[in-house]
Design a protein around this motif. Structure first.
Motif, mmCIF file in Angstrom:
data_model
loop_
_atom_site.group_PDB
_atom_site.id
_atom_site.type_symbol
_atom_site.label_atom_id
_atom_site.label_comp_id
_atom_site.label_asym_id
_atom_site.label_seq_id
_atom_site.Cartn_x
_atom_site.Cartn_y
_atom_site.Cartn_z
ATOM 1 N N PRO A 121 7.343 -11.980 24.872
ATOM 2 C CA PRO A 121 8.029 -12.763 23.839
ATOM 3 C C PRO A 121 9.249 -12.024 23.317
ATOM 4 C CG PRO A 121 6.032 -11.753 22.927
ATOM 5 C CD PRO A 121 6.105 -11.356 24.383
ATOM 6 N N ILE A 122 10.344 -12.757 23.202
ATOM 7 C CA ILE A 122 11.539 -12.227 22.540
ATOM 8 C C ILE A 122 11.495 -12.821 21.140
ATOM 9 C CG2 ILE A 122 14.073 -12.152 22.542
ATOM 10 C CD1 ILE A 122 13.935 -12.647 25.612
ATOM 11 N N VAL A 123 11.054 -12.017 20.189
ATOM 12 C CA VAL A 123 10.793 -12.516 18.834
ATOM 13 C C VAL A 123 12.068 -12.384 18.001
ATOM 14 C CG1 VAL A 123 9.440 -12.190 16.737
ATOM 15 C CG2 VAL A 123 8.373 -11.780 18.971
ATOM 16 N N CYS A 124 12.552 -13.529 17.498
ATOM 17 C CA CYS A 124 13.796 -13.518 16.720
ATOM 18 C C CYS A 124 13.510 -13.419 15.225
ATOM 19 C CB CYS A 124 14.586 -14.804 16.962
ATOM 20 S SG CYS A 124 15.028 -15.065 18.678
ATOM 21 N N VAL A 125 14.270 -12.574 14.552
ATOM 22 C CA VAL A 125 14.229 -12.491 13.097
ATOM 23 C C VAL A 125 15.667 -12.498 12.600
ATOM 24 C CG1 VAL A 125 12.049 -11.180 13.061
ATOM 25 C CG2 VAL A 125 14.222 -9.935 13.064
ATOM 26 N N GLY A 126 15.849 -12.914 11.364
ATOM 27 C CA GLY A 126 17.212 -12.900 10.825
ATOM 28 C C GLY A 126 17.297 -13.648 9.517
ATOM 29 N N GLU A 127 18.286 -13.260 8.736
ATOM 30 C CA GLU A 127 18.451 -13.837 7.400
ATOM 31 C C GLU A 127 19.550 -14.886 7.382
ATOM 32 O OE1 GLU A 127 19.918 -11.259 8.475
ATOM 33 O OE2 GLU A 127 21.854 -10.994 7.502
ATOM 34 N N GLU A 158 4.631 -4.382 23.091
ATOM 35 C CA GLU A 158 4.965 -5.160 24.308
ATOM 36 C C GLU A 158 6.061 -6.201 24.086
ATOM 37 O OE1 GLU A 158 3.406 -4.005 26.946
ATOM 38 O OE2 GLU A 158 2.340 -2.704 25.533
ATOM 39 N N ILE A 159 6.469 -6.401 22.839
ATOM 40 C CA ILE A 159 7.457 -7.467 22.596
ATOM 41 C C ILE A 159 8.883 -6.931 22.736
ATOM 42 C CG2 ILE A 159 5.871 -8.529 20.926
ATOM 43 C CD1 ILE A 159 8.040 -7.830 18.743
ATOM 44 N N VAL A 160 9.817 -7.859 22.856
ATOM 45 C CA VAL A 160 11.234 -7.563 22.642
ATOM 46 C C VAL A 160 11.569 -8.205 21.304
ATOM 47 C CG1 VAL A 160 13.581 -8.085 23.413
ATOM 48 C CG2 VAL A 160 11.846 -7.448 25.096
ATOM 49 N N LEU A 161 12.285 -7.476 20.461
ATOM 50 C CA LEU A 161 12.666 -8.012 19.152
ATOM 51 C C LEU A 161 14.149 -8.378 19.207
ATOM 52 C CD1 LEU A 161 11.615 -8.450 16.242
ATOM 53 C CD2 LEU A 161 12.247 -6.076 15.749
ATOM 54 N N ALA A 162 14.530 -9.454 18.537
ATOM 55 C CA ALA A 162 15.959 -9.810 18.486
ATOM 56 C C ALA A 162 16.351 -10.027 17.030
ATOM 57 C CB ALA A 162 16.237 -11.067 19.309
#
Ligand code: PEP
Length: 246
Positions: A121-127, A158-162
């Motif tokens: 999973p490429i997990v996206c976070v952002g404001e 194991e994740i990719v963070l974006a």
């Protein structure tokens, strides 16, 4: 040393003809020293998998269900994505959080479902802009990541963070390399507290990355590549961004 990763998010763009042209353009312009992947709309996954045969470009989807299987009309499971050869799936993109009201917990559950089938999973976070202006950037991204850490526990490595500031997505406004690095450092620290693997984890930046700003962004110590929207639809631009990630 982390190998950089550049991922194209085609969003709801494309057609069979346009995709074929884009993929053959990428084939001519590659390969690159970074890892590269394209996240394509569900209907084009199978055909894209075929077109990418023998190439180093990975295949990804833009969302997956949190459920394993069953009566969930319109949903696509991570088992199906794995079956089609997907290596990656984007979860928690701000467009899904905003337009489909996806909660932090649902995003975390989707990430867990993906990992259960060997899809990263490429997990996206952002404001949002309002959150940044209110001085809440750190609190927002930490809250979004905390839900994933809590749900995945020992698998978080194991994740990719974006990191994708919402105000920079598709707007032409890019976070400065310093602004992006500051948030990436916060996220790396949070990962560090959760897993011994944090130094090996890739944190991508996304938000109006273009050939002319990619090099500076990717030069930051905690920026390990990019999640690319608009510029991923032009083979020459995407290839130039991939070249900048070395
Ligand atoms: C995205 O959709 O993830 C994105 C970063 O879009 P853009 O590059 O167009 O800002």
């Amino acid at each position: 040393m982390r190998k950089k990763l550049v991922v194209g998010n085609w969003k709801m763009h494309g057609s069979r003809a346009a995709n074929a042209a884009l993929l053959s353009g990428l084939k001519e312009l590659g390969p690159w020293s970074a890892d590269v992947a394209v996240c394509v709309p569900f209907p084009y996954l199978a055909e894209t998998a075929l077109a990418l045969t023998g190439q180093a470009v990975g295949l990804g989807a833009q969302d997956c269900s949190a459920f394993e299987q069953g009566a969930y009309t319109g949903e696509v499971s991570s088992a199906m994505l794995a079956d089609l050869g997907c290596r990656y799936v984007i979860v928690g993109h701000s467009e899904r959080r905003a337009y489909h009201h996806e909660s932090d917990q649902l995003v975390a559950d989707k990430a867990k479902a993906a990992l259960a089938h060997g899809v990263t999973p490429i997990v996206c976070v952002g404001e949002t802009l309002a959150e940044r202006e209110a001085g809440q950037t750190e609190a927002v991204v930490k809250r979004q990541l905390a839900a994933v850490i809590h749900t995945l526990t020992h698998c978080i490595g194991e994740i990719v963070l974006a990191y994708e500031p919402v105000w920079a997505i598709g707007t032409g406004l890019t976070a400065t390399p310093e602004q992006a690095q500051a948030v990436h450092a916060v996220l790396r620290k949070q990962l560090h507290a959760a897993t011994q693997k944090s130094d090996a984890m890739r944190i991508l930046y996304g938000g109006s990355v273009k050939p002319d700003n990619a090099l500076q962004l990717f030069a930051q110590p905690d920026i390990d590549g990019g999640l690319i929207g608009g510029a991923a639809l032009k083979a020459a631009d995407f290839a130039a961004i991939c070249r900048a990630a070395h």
